[in-house]
Design an enzyme around this catalytic site. Structure first.
Site, mmCIF file in Angstrom:
data_model
loop_
_atom_site.group_PDB
_atom_site.id
_atom_site.type_symbol
_atom_site.label_atom_id
_atom_site.label_comp_id
_atom_site.label_asym_id
_atom_site.label_seq_id
_atom_site.Cartn_x
_atom_site.Cartn_y
_atom_site.Cartn_z
ATOM 1 N N LEU A 94 0.823 -1.205 0.000
ATOM 2 C CA LEU A 94 0.000 0.000 0.000
ATOM 3 C C LEU A 94 0.857 1.255 0.000
ATOM 4 C CD1 LEU A 94 -2.705 1.428 0.108
ATOM 5 C CD2 LEU A 94 -2.707 1.096 2.605
ATOM 6 N N ILE A 104 7.304 3.166 14.577
ATOM 7 C CA ILE A 104 6.098 3.648 15.252
ATOM 8 C C ILE A 104 5.974 3.129 16.685
ATOM 9 C CG2 ILE A 104 4.830 3.998 13.094
ATOM 10 C CD1 ILE A 104 3.252 1.422 13.712
ATOM 11 N N ALA A 113 2.433 -2.093 9.585
ATOM 12 C CA ALA A 113 1.801 -3.137 10.403
ATOM 13 C C ALA A 113 2.688 -4.365 10.478
ATOM 14 C CB ALA A 113 0.447 -3.522 9.819
ATOM 15 N N TYR A 114 2.455 -5.161 11.505
ATOM 16 C CA TYR A 114 3.027 -6.509 11.587
ATOM 17 C C TYR A 114 2.024 -7.413 10.878
ATOM 18 C CZ TYR A 114 4.965 -10.793 13.671
ATOM 19 O OH TYR A 114 5.537 -12.027 13.874
ATOM 20 N N THR A 134 -7.974 -4.740 9.083
ATOM 21 C CA THR A 134 -8.093 -6.027 8.395
ATOM 22 C C THR A 134 -9.425 -6.735 8.636
ATOM 23 O OG1 THR A 134 -7.116 -8.267 8.293
ATOM 24 C CG2 THR A 134 -6.949 -7.110 10.376
ATOM 25 N N ASP A 135 -9.788 -7.607 7.690
ATOM 26 C CA ASP A 135 -10.949 -8.489 7.849
ATOM 27 C C ASP A 135 -10.739 -9.519 8.955
ATOM 28 O OD1 ASP A 135 -8.926 -9.592 6.064
ATOM 29 O OD2 ASP A 135 -10.289 -11.267 5.720
ATOM 30 N N TYR A 153 -2.793 -12.226 15.168
ATOM 31 C CA TYR A 153 -2.729 -11.096 14.239
ATOM 32 C C TYR A 153 -4.029 -10.296 14.270
ATOM 33 C CZ TYR A 153 -3.129 -8.610 9.791
ATOM 34 O OH TYR A 153 -3.362 -7.651 8.837
ATOM 35 N N TRP A 178 -7.097 -9.479 1.710
ATOM 36 C CA TRP A 178 -6.520 -10.191 0.559
ATOM 37 C C TRP A 178 -5.781 -9.228 -0.386
ATOM 38 C CZ3 TRP A 178 -9.956 -14.734 -1.549
ATOM 39 C CH2 TRP A 178 -10.484 -15.475 -0.479
#
Length: 304
Positions: free
Chosen positions: A12, A36, A59-60, A100-101, A124, A150
């Site tokens: 992204l 961060i 993000a991780y 995230t979903d 996660y 995804w």
């Protein structure tokens, strides 16, 4: 307007850099330039740059590794998000945070809305939900959270590029067919985020439809529904059509139980995008069309 992006080296982050509007003064940071999880360093950078909007694409994301590396996952996904929210609050900057979903358990049979009950199945997912909650508590209406799923692009490692490699190396593949969601081209996600930022310029509110005291939560993926098996079949068909693969190999659908992973994944994670479409002014595009465009871009990149 000044915009600061974290996670510049991710899928992204790369797309946000590539698609940045001309009227935006953009500053990009990777984890090496801006950690961060380091509050002091974060404050120093944000005070020095003084952005109007911060987009957190850091993000991780090692979903399976997080099961045995929970401390690091929470450090980045919860504490890092909280640090960003705190730093944004101190300089009155808006925060757009990508989630995230995986905050859902996948037991629904209709697309998830932002108001649906969260129940992550993995470390996660739980760490990302904890980050969302920290941001909401600290920033309230100063933040917008975007849940996606995804994600793939020409940058970095992802399912599409892994499949292309495996399809060149293997004689056949078995791909999970009982986990259903929607692929998301990172470029489409980046376009939607820039549209939100443009709304911020025009209306001085990232989401004018929301209560100003409440964090806006929006869902964004491409349009349509697919299993990982459907996605893999489409990758092979389109890649052959575009000359990225020379021949087809058999791909068979398998249950997730045949391919056990350390982290449990939601069986159904289709997201309802109506609110995000309304707020951003963007329409989602079917995932297969987006995949085709991404593979065109990849072919150009490989032939350059």
């Amino acid at each position: 307007m000044k915009v600061l992006v974290t996670g510049k080296n991710g899928q992204l982050g790369n797309e946000l850099a590539k698609l940045c509007p001309a009227n935006i003064e953009l500053e990009l940071f990777g984890s090496k330039e801006l950690d961060i999880t380091n509050m002091a360093a974060l404050n120093e950078v944000l005070i020095a740059y003084s952005p109007d909007v911060v987009i957190n694409a850091a993000a991780y994301t090692a979903v399976d590794k997080a099961e045995t590396d929970a401390e690091q996952a929470y450090l980045v996904n919860e504490q890092g998000a909280a640090n960003l929210a705190s730093a944004c609050k101190s300089i009155s900057a808006k925060l757009i945070h990508v989630s995230t979903d995986f905050v859902f358990d996948g037991t629904k049979t209709t697309p998830y809305t932002s108001d649906d009950t969260t129940n992550p199945l993995s470390v996660y997912g739980a760490s990302k939900l904890a980050g969302e909650q920290a941001i909401s508590n600290l920033l309230e209406g100063q933040a917008t959270i975007i849940r996606t799923a995804w994600v793939y692009s020409v940058f970095g490692n992802n399912f599409v590029k892994s499949m292309l490699n495996l399809m060149q190396q293997k004689e056949h593949l078995g791909i999970v067919a009982d986990q259903v969601g929607t692929p998301t081209w990172a470029q489409g996600l980046a376009k939607m985020i820039w549209s939100l930022v443009t709304q911020q310029i025009q209306t001085n509110s990232v989401d004018s439809t929301q209560n100003s005291n409440k964090t806006a939560i929006l869902n964004w993926t491409d349009a349509g529904v697919a299993s990982w098996y459907d996605f893999a079949v489409a990758i092979q068909e389109l890649a052959i059509e575009k000359g990225l693969l020379s021949k087809a190999i058999p791909i068979r659908p398998i249950p997730a139980s045949s391919y056990p992973t350390p982290a449990k994944r939601p069986a159904f994670s289709v997201l309802n995008k109506e609110q995000a479409e309304q707020v951003s002014g963007m329409q989602t595009i079917h995932w297969r069309s987006q995949l085709s465009d991404m593979l065109d871009e990849l072919a150009v990149k490989l032939n350059a």
